[in-house]
Design a protein around this motif. Sequence first.
Motif, PDB file in Angstrom:
ATOM      1  N   ASN A 339     -37.813 -21.019  19.962  1.00 47.11           N
ATOM      2  CA  ASN A 339     -37.765 -20.175  18.766  1.00 47.11           C
ATOM      3  C   ASN A 339     -37.341 -21.036  17.580  1.00 47.11           C
ATOM      4  O   ASN A 339     -36.370 -21.790  17.656  1.00 47.11           O
ATOM      5  CB  ASN A 339     -36.760 -19.032  18.967  1.00 47.11           C
ATOM      6  N   THR A 340     -38.063 -20.939  16.482  1.00 53.83           N
ATOM      7  CA  THR A 340     -37.712 -21.663  15.255  1.00 53.83           C
ATOM      8  C   THR A 340     -37.894 -20.743  14.062  1.00 53.83           C
ATOM      9  O   THR A 340     -38.777 -19.874  14.063  1.00 53.83           O
ATOM     10  CB  THR A 340     -38.585 -22.909  15.049  1.00 53.83           C
ATOM     11  N   TYR A 341     -37.044 -20.911  13.067  1.00 53.52           N
ATOM     12  CA  TYR A 341     -37.285 -20.174  11.826  1.00 53.52           C
ATOM     13  C   TYR A 341     -36.691 -20.907  10.643  1.00 53.52           C
ATOM     14  O   TYR A 341     -35.767 -21.721  10.761  1.00 53.52           O
ATOM     15  CB  TYR A 341     -36.793 -18.732  11.918  1.00 53.52           C
ATOM     16  N   LEU A 342     -37.254 -20.589   9.494  1.00 57.10           N
ATOM     17  CA  LEU A 342     -36.770 -21.087   8.214  1.00 57.10           C
ATOM     18  C   LEU A 342     -36.686 -19.897   7.280  1.00 57.10           C
ATOM     19  O   LEU A 342     -37.642 -19.135   7.138  1.00 57.10           O
ATOM     20  CB  LEU A 342     -37.723 -22.141   7.644  1.00 57.10           C
ATOM     21  N   LYS A 343     -35.541 -19.711   6.648  1.00 61.24           N
ATOM     22  CA  LYS A 343     -35.353 -18.551   5.787  1.00 61.24           C
ATOM     23  C   LYS A 343     -34.558 -18.923   4.549  1.00 61.24           C
ATOM     24  O   LYS A 343     -33.829 -19.927   4.535  1.00 61.24           O
ATOM     25  CB  LYS A 343     -34.634 -17.416   6.526  1.00 61.24           C
ATOM     26  N   TYR A 344     -34.711 -18.111   3.516  1.00 59.79           N
ATOM     27  CA  TYR A 344     -33.919 -18.290   2.305  1.00 59.79           C
ATOM     28  C   TYR A 344     -33.496 -16.929   1.788  1.00 59.79           C
ATOM     29  O   TYR A 344     -34.173 -15.913   1.996  1.00 59.79           O
ATOM     30  CB  TYR A 344     -34.711 -19.053   1.236  1.00 59.79           C
ATOM     31  N   ASP A 345     -32.352 -16.893   1.134  1.00 51.23           N
ATOM     32  CA  ASP A 345     -31.845 -15.688   0.472  1.00 51.23           C
ATOM     33  C   ASP A 345     -31.387 -16.072  -0.926  1.00 51.23           C
ATOM     34  O   ASP A 345     -30.676 -17.070  -1.108  1.00 51.23           O
ATOM     35  CB  ASP A 345     -30.678 -15.088   1.262  1.00 51.23           C
ATOM     36  N   PHE A 346     -31.778 -15.273  -1.889  1.00 45.93           N
ATOM     37  CA  PHE A 346     -31.494 -15.546  -3.300  1.00 45.93           C
ATOM     38  C   PHE A 346     -30.855 -14.293  -3.898  1.00 45.93           C
ATOM     39  O   PHE A 346     -31.429 -13.205  -3.818  1.00 45.93           O
ATOM     40  CB  PHE A 346     -32.793 -15.902  -4.020  1.00 45.93           C
ATOM     41  N   ALA A 347     -29.645 -14.422  -4.445  1.00 43.26           N
ATOM     42  CA  ALA A 347     -28.908 -13.280  -5.004  1.00 43.26           C
ATOM     43  C   ALA A 347     -28.730 -13.469  -6.504  1.00 43.26           C
ATOM     44  O   ALA A 347     -28.331 -14.547  -6.963  1.00 43.26           O
ATOM     45  CB  ALA A 347     -27.556 -13.130  -4.330  1.00 43.26           C
TER      46      ALA A 347
END
Length: 732
Positions: A339-347
């Motif tokens: 399992n692999t993932y790349l994520k981003y969150d911008f507030a």
Amino acid sequence: MKSIILTIMVFVSVLSTAQEKEKLDSIPKKEKTNELQEVAVYGNRKQFIKVDSDKTTVNIKDNPMLSTGNAYEAVKKLPGIISSPTGSLSLNGKGVTIFIDGAPSTLSGTDLENYLSSLPANAIEKVELIYNPGAAFDANASGSVINIITSSKRLKGINASANINYNFNKYQKPSPQILLNGKENSFSWQTMLGYNYIDSEEKSINNQTFTSFNPQKSLNQENFNTDTNRNLYFRVGTNFKLSKISNLLFNYNLNAENDRSIYNSKIGGDISNYFTSGISKTKSTNNEISLQYKTKLDTLGKTLDVVAFTNIFERNPKNISSGTGNTFNNSNIDFALLNTYLKYDFAIPFKKLDLSLSTGGKYNTLKVDNNGLYISDISPNNFTKFDYSENNLAFYAELRKKIKKFNFTAGLRFEDFRVNRNATQIENSVTQTSNIKYNNTNFFPNISALYELVEKVNVSASYSKKIEQPNYNSIDPNNRTNVNQYNASTGNIELKPTYFDNYEFKISALDFVQLGANYTVGKDDTRFIFNANPNELVSNQTTQAFDKIKTFSAFFSFPVPLDYFFKGKVEFQKRMNTIDKMNYIFLNINYVKSNIEGFVLPYGNKAITNYSAQSQFILPWNITNTMTYFILPKGTWEIYGIEKPIQQFDISFNRDFMNKKLKVGLHAFDVFNANEINALISGDNLDTRFFQKRDSRNFRISLTYNFGNLKLEKENTKIDVEKVKSGGGMMK
């Protein structure tokens, strides 16, 4: 009920009085202001349970009843958590998704349970119970979220903690552990190394009636297992402060298991007695690697959070068994998950408007390969190959707005799933192939509103739409090891995703009290069940989809402040700032009723009301006594008829020595040996009455010694591991 309401009113009144006193004392009108500010550290006080409008936070590390075992034991004792007869967990009547430091746990079924059982509870800082997650969470989050947050404290210099748990039952085994951590300038780190060695026993009885025969036929099966679980775990986490506004975090976790199960079974009824025995051995390794970059983009509060994560899990169960009449069943399975993932969150906060905007995205890939070789007297060469791949692309936006005493949240999440399931079975030179492909693209909205009635008392309502992809444990046809000519175990590759509509209404007060209800509608919802083909005397364990399952749950959590009654109002107000020195009982009540469309339960459909309690008493000589008790009474849980209450009582005594450097605990679990399962399942052509009893009564001595600098310095490399906007795996 009147006495409960009166108790809560007293508690609320006293707390309100204490809060008003804090406000008056903090008014800067005398020279005592500085002195008061130094003393009144209420924000840092120990607090075992904190109830907010959208979640409940439970402290684990400082709670001796929860911190001496493993993560799975601790989670099962949390308020609102109910363990079903099949072992799946729910929170206030809804299915749960497991997070560990915000990273998705893609493991499922017994793999996830074993993983949580290998994670020591004293490595957990706290657990967040998130009731109705919004758009920032994966849509594949079922109905609620359990976010397990591991320890993030860093002390100046090099510090260590040595811990050993020694378990006493029929088998006596130690579980040692050492934890090292430190901080120097802009760099901080923590590492943990430990080993678990646990032996246990389990007895199960299945009395089954095959209804397609005329007259009906029955099988009575008795099984006895002796299990050995050996687990080595190593966890390391680092944080480097790149600048005043940015951090870089790296984490690596390793779990290596070597398990063994020796089993014997007897089958009787409308056949001659049939005996089988065998041994299964399972070796598995789980590697997790994560890299996180966090930064503030400006002084207005804009933040960016980027996470890359990889999970590699491998398992190799082998089974050798023999039965009456020279029958035998051998299997060798190779399972691998990547399992692999790349994520981003911008507030983006807009403070002048009391408005905030969050947005982000994620790309995730999941691949499962499982090859099984089965050799028996009936089928000398049976090979099953299962391949599963899933690609998931997601984006979300969530807006929060405050208007006077109202807080509104509205979000929308886009999810695109591309799934490919392929199963090939070769039995006696005959090949059967199943292939299922589908693309699933949907929008998942959420909306919630909160109104502050008075200070610290909120009323909230929310709605969210979610999806649950069938986990590999449910769909993998290779999911079979301990079988014989009367028993089979297979996954259901035809399962569809489940869609959920979740509605919730709740009142929360003063960080401790919550009263609410939720209503969940699950389409194509799945449950574990026993089925049989017409006129075949073979019981098959599998997962079945039901057209629609509607679940209504009401819940009520509240404390009983014993010190107010036994010590008086003044002493009670003092102890409010040191919860670890307070006498209290925390009660939790859950009412759950499920209705399954198109499925008739022959044993009726009676709602259940689950009761649980946790207490703390401060005894002479600074001994802290904690007790927990739960009971799941007779009734209908989902599709299972519970014939006898499921219950357990635990008790613990703890004391600190040597200026809190040495901690000693004595613990007894399931004191009355009452935790057993007696339930009914009605499936296709088969009614099953099953009994299961583990040797849940055991005793434990825990010793923890801390050395090094025990004073927590101001953290200049603050590590925020509460990545609550990540995806997660199912506990189904």
